[in-house]
Write a protein that holds these residues in place. Structure first.
Motif, mmCIF file in Angstrom:
data_model
loop_
_atom_site.group_PDB
_atom_site.id
_atom_site.type_symbol
_atom_site.label_atom_id
_atom_site.label_comp_id
_atom_site.label_asym_id
_atom_site.label_seq_id
_atom_site.Cartn_x
_atom_site.Cartn_y
_atom_site.Cartn_z
ATOM 1 N N LEU A 42 35.840 42.129 26.579
ATOM 2 C CA LEU A 42 35.664 42.950 28.481
ATOM 3 C C LEU A 42 36.488 42.437 29.044
ATOM 4 N N SER A 43 36.656 43.536 30.141
ATOM 5 C CA SER A 43 37.808 43.017 31.188
ATOM 6 C C SER A 43 36.740 43.260 32.388
ATOM 7 N N ALA A 44 37.269 42.710 33.177
ATOM 8 C CA ALA A 44 36.372 42.695 34.829
ATOM 9 C C ALA A 44 37.197 42.301 36.247
ATOM 10 N N VAL A 45 37.217 42.703 37.147
ATOM 11 C CA VAL A 45 37.117 42.456 38.331
ATOM 12 C C VAL A 45 36.304 41.336 39.083
ATOM 13 N N VAL A 46 37.331 40.180 39.552
ATOM 14 C CA VAL A 46 35.997 39.091 40.179
ATOM 15 C C VAL A 46 36.643 39.124 41.719
ATOM 16 N N VAL A 47 35.743 38.818 42.824
ATOM 17 C CA VAL A 47 36.126 38.531 43.998
ATOM 18 C C VAL A 47 34.990 37.968 44.802
ATOM 19 N N ARG A 48 35.665 36.738 45.360
ATOM 20 C CA ARG A 48 34.782 35.998 46.137
ATOM 21 C C ARG A 48 35.393 35.486 47.606
ATOM 22 N N LYS A 49 34.101 35.342 47.917
ATOM 23 C CA LYS A 49 34.723 35.480 49.922
ATOM 24 C C LYS A 49 35.167 34.024 50.219
ATOM 25 N N LYS A 50 36.267 33.873 50.259
ATOM 26 C CA LYS A 50 36.834 32.111 50.960
ATOM 27 C C LYS A 50 35.907 31.682 52.388
ATOM 28 N N GLY A 51 35.668 30.914 51.929
ATOM 29 C CA GLY A 51 34.418 29.927 53.181
ATOM 30 C C GLY A 51 32.936 30.166 52.311
ATOM 31 N N ALA A 52 32.971 30.947 50.890
ATOM 32 C CA ALA A 52 31.708 31.503 51.063
ATOM 33 C C ALA A 52 30.795 30.466 49.817
ATOM 34 N N PRO A 53 29.362 30.062 50.509
ATOM 35 C CA PRO A 53 29.134 28.995 49.759
ATOM 36 C C PRO A 53 29.435 28.740 48.389
ATOM 37 N N LEU A 54 28.992 27.588 47.550
ATOM 38 C CA LEU A 54 30.021 27.485 46.056
ATOM 39 C C LEU A 54 29.400 27.714 45.397
ATOM 40 N N LYS A 55 28.077 28.352 45.213
ATOM 41 C CA LYS A 55 26.852 28.944 44.623
ATOM 42 C C LYS A 55 26.545 30.420 45.014
ATOM 43 N N GLN A 56 26.725 31.358 44.298
ATOM 44 C CA GLN A 56 25.956 33.074 45.207
ATOM 45 C C GLN A 56 25.434 34.051 43.949
ATOM 46 N N PRO A 57 24.798 34.873 44.566
ATOM 47 C CA PRO A 57 24.371 35.484 43.713
ATOM 48 C C PRO A 57 25.450 36.727 43.337
ATOM 49 N N THR A 58 25.257 37.363 42.020
ATOM 50 C CA THR A 58 26.210 38.127 41.913
ATOM 51 C C THR A 58 26.048 39.912 41.779
ATOM 52 N N ALA A 59 26.611 40.989 42.759
ATOM 53 C CA ALA A 59 26.561 42.037 42.789
ATOM 54 C C ALA A 59 27.003 42.053 41.165
ATOM 55 N N LEU A 60 27.416 43.085 40.505
ATOM 56 C CA LEU A 60 27.451 43.743 39.253
ATOM 57 C C LEU A 60 27.525 44.543 39.553
ATOM 58 N N MET A 61 28.681 45.856 39.083
ATOM 59 C CA MET A 61 28.858 47.360 38.858
ATOM 60 C C MET A 61 29.153 47.720 37.074
ATOM 61 N N TYR A 62 29.205 48.342 36.691
ATOM 62 C CA TYR A 62 29.924 47.890 35.248
ATOM 63 C C TYR A 62 30.026 49.533 35.033
ATOM 64 N N PHE A 63 31.416 50.123 35.117
ATOM 65 C CA PHE A 63 32.514 51.318 34.760
ATOM 66 C C PHE A 63 32.867 51.504 34.139
ATOM 67 N N ILE A 64 33.173 52.666 32.880
ATOM 68 C CA ILE A 64 34.014 53.540 33.335
ATOM 69 C C ILE A 64 35.066 54.032 33.350
ATOM 70 N N TYR A 65 35.042 54.554 34.044
ATOM 71 C CA TYR A 65 36.026 55.212 34.955
ATOM 72 C C TYR A 65 36.847 54.059 35.660
ATOM 73 N N SER A 66 37.776 53.023 34.400
ATOM 74 C CA SER A 66 38.591 52.251 34.874
ATOM 75 C C SER A 66 39.566 52.516 35.967
ATOM 76 N N ASP A 67 39.953 51.634 37.012
ATOM 77 C CA ASP A 67 41.304 51.937 37.724
ATOM 78 C C ASP A 67 40.667 50.126 38.533
ATOM 79 N N THR A 68 41.505 50.069 38.483
ATOM 80 C CA THR A 68 42.235 48.417 39.478
ATOM 81 C C THR A 68 41.853 48.775 40.807
ATOM 82 N N LYS A 69 42.801 49.629 41.533
ATOM 83 C CA LYS A 69 41.899 49.964 42.947
ATOM 84 C C LYS A 69 41.033 49.973 43.142
ATOM 85 N N ARG A 70 39.964 50.889 42.994
ATOM 86 C CA ARG A 70 38.632 50.862 43.081
ATOM 87 C C ARG A 70 37.883 49.868 42.493
ATOM 88 N N SER A 71 38.609 49.061 41.592
ATOM 89 C CA SER A 71 37.165 47.783 41.387
ATOM 90 C C SER A 71 37.045 47.052 42.648
#
Length: 571
Positions: A42-71
């Motif tokens: 499977l493939s994914a896009v992962v983004v973290r905000k710089k300066g965020a805590p080392l560990k964070q909860p994850t907000a996950l969207m699982y997507f069939i309409y693949s679009d890198t820009k939108r993701s």
């Protein structure tokens, strides 16, 4: 456990060409590859905000309409709200080399992504999911084998394969026929084929005029549709469909908080609310909240639009779905405040009243119930609040071979009409309300009928007839009589015998009606280019053709038939 395969940069993420502000503000990996234990990729896009805590909860969207820009935009939005933002592509999409199998593998694949997430150094071990339509379905698929790390889901207009699409109440529809091409023709989406309205109109009309069986639709189009053909092999809500999302007792194990969002005019509302209904049925103390208002399928995912299919939406109904989503995530995953709109489990906007109401259950949307019987006096069809003292029958005849006219114009576009086609169907009209009232909930009830065939497809449409003569569509129901008691098993009607046909999977609505308004119920048989035509032979409907039409469908509707609605008087 799933293993991560990607090129690490010094930031700990794979990285491609990005704009400078992105690289300054975020750790971004847009080409993450996830290898699952079952061998799929499977493939994914992962983004973290710089300066965020080392560990964070994850907000996950699982997507069939693949679009890198939108993701990337989705994941950055999550990162801006204090989460590791991940948009994962379904099997076979974007960077995945595997075969595409819409709906069939999400139960295992979504959980493979969650297992991978909690192994990462930036994960605090908790995951929340959100998203609409297919992404809503994927969340419920994940709960079938509930992962301990999945702490909440926020499904908008969530689909149930086999219930809301590609069939509704066991009637196969053509509305989403092109969807299989749209999502499987390439690794992203085939927008050209999806947007080719002329092609799909031509196909529908060609099939309609030809009288050929429904399973010949793709041959008339000229392009084989193997997914369409596969789905047609499952007209029951059978083990094939049941394997895709929780079913019956499986709902009792879903002990995480859920926030469902849907709309009165969402094409998939039947699915979205089936999840809620079944969750409460099998887990009465479920922490499951609902937001519902005057939204269609796309509008619910953003929080509404001011003018919906000709209806000027109340100002208070316009909300921000994504902001509420992350307020909910904060509430569940970070101990934040519950979204202000969620004052009780069921939160619904009353159209025409410009107000939200909040109740503990669907059955409490109004203070009482009112029953209307389908009756006839002379030539006048009536919705009567008084049960007829003597039962009698009302006749309807439908020539299923006729292609000069269509039956059952139920789709709410526009929502407000100045006139209706009265060339077919039975039109039952109530007395005017002597005061303003609000009506809320499902259109549900029981039909009793004698027919001369083994089956029929029924349409019901409910309107408010306003004092100034406009028809405001409130709800509709579409369903196959032979599945009325059990959508998993067909039971044919007995010709010549009075049958009892309950119905309840209709569109939920809430509307304030003016003094002097009436209710109009249109009862009809579904016969048009947009769905299977049930010729009533008892054979598999997708294989019936116009040659099976035989004599006209003759129906005797009993005055023992009725509808139930939730009602409150407004002083």
């Amino acid at each position: 456990m799933a293993a991560l395969c990607l090129l690490f940069s010094q930031l700990g993420f794979g990285q491609s060409a990005l704009t400078l502000p992105d690289t300054l503000n975020y750790h971004i990996a847009d080409s993450v590859i996830i290898k699952a234990p079952n061998g799929i990729t499977l493939s994914a896009v992962v983004v973290r905000k710089k300066g965020a805590p080392l560990k964070q909860p994850t907000a996950l969207m699982y997507f069939i309409y693949s679009d890198t820009k939108r993701s990337l935009a989705e994941a950055k939005y999550s990162a801006d709200h204090g989460y590791v933002g991940i948009v994962a592509d379904s099997r076979g999409k974007r960077l995945s080399p595997d075969d595409m199998v819409p709906y069939e593998k999400e139960v295992e694949d979504v959980n493979a992504v969650i297992n991978w997430i909690v192994q990462q150094p930036w994960s605090d071990g908790s995951v929340g999911m959100y998203g609409g339509s297919y992404s809503g379905f994927a969340q419920w698929a994940a709960t079938k084998n509930l992962n301990p790390a999945l702490k909440t889901i926020v499904p908008y207009v969530a689909a149930i394969p086999g219930l809301g699409l590609p069939m509704e109440n066991n009637i196969f529809l053509l509305a989403n026929y092109q969807w299989a091409f749209y999502v499987t023709n390439n690794k992203y989406t085939d927008n050209g084929v999806n947007d080719d309205g002329a092609r799909w109109r031509k196909m529908r009309n060609k099939w309609w005029q030809s009288g050929l069986p429904f399973n010949k639709v793709d041959s008339l189009d000229g392009t084989a549709n193997p997914w369409f053909q596969k789905w047609l092999l499952h007209p029951d809500y059978d083990a094939y469909w049941q394997a895709m999302v929780p079913f019956k007792q499986e709902f009792s194990k879903i002990n995480i908080p859920v926030l469902t969002i849907t709309g009165y005019y969402d094409d998939g509302q039947v699915s979205a609310l089936e999840y809620l209904t079944e969750h409460y049925k099998y887990l009465p103390n479920a922490e499951h909240y609902l937001i519902i208002g005057p939204y269609d399928h796309f509008g619910a995912q953003q929080g509404g639009i001011p003018n919906l299919k000709g209806y000027q939406v109340d100002d208070v109904a316009l909300i921000n779905t994504r902001e509420i989503t992350f307020q909910w995530m904060d509430y569940i995953l970070k101990g934040g405040q519950k979204p202000k709109l969620l004052k009780d489990k069921i939160n619904f906007e009353v159209m025409g009243a410009n107000t939200w109401r909040h109740v503990p259950s669907m059955g409490k949307m109004e203070s009482s119930k009112i029953r209307f019987y389908l009756d006839k006096s002379g030539t006048e069809y009536r919705l009567s609040a008084v049960k007829p003292t003597k039962s009698h029958f009302m006749d309807q005849s439908v020539d299923l071979a006729d292609r000069n006219s269509t039956n059952n114009d139920y789709y709410p576009d526009p929502i407000i009409k100045n006139e209706l086609d009265r060339s077919n169907g039975l039109f039952f009209l109530s007395q005017p309300f002597d005061s303003a009232v609000s009506l809320s909930g499902k259109l549900e009830g029981v039909l009793k009928a004698i027919i001369n065939k083994g089956d029929m497809d029924i349409g019901l449409t409910l309107y408010e007839l306003t004092p100034d003569g406009q028809y405001f569509q409130l709800s509709y129901f579409l369903g196959r009589a032979s599945y009325a008691h059990d959508m998993t098993q067909r039971k044919l009607l007995v010709p010549g015998k009075e049958e009892t046909i309950p119905f309840h999977r209709s569109r939920v609505f809430s509307k304030q009606l003016k003094k002097g308004s009436r209710l109009l119920l249109v009862l009809n048989i579904d016969k048009n280019p947009f769905a299977q035509i049930n010729y009533g032979t008892g054979k598999e409907v997708s294989r019936e053709s116009i040659l099976d039409a035989g004599q006209a469908l003759k129906i005797k509707w009993s005055t023992g038939s009725f509808i139930d609605l939730g009602i409150s008087r407004i002083n």
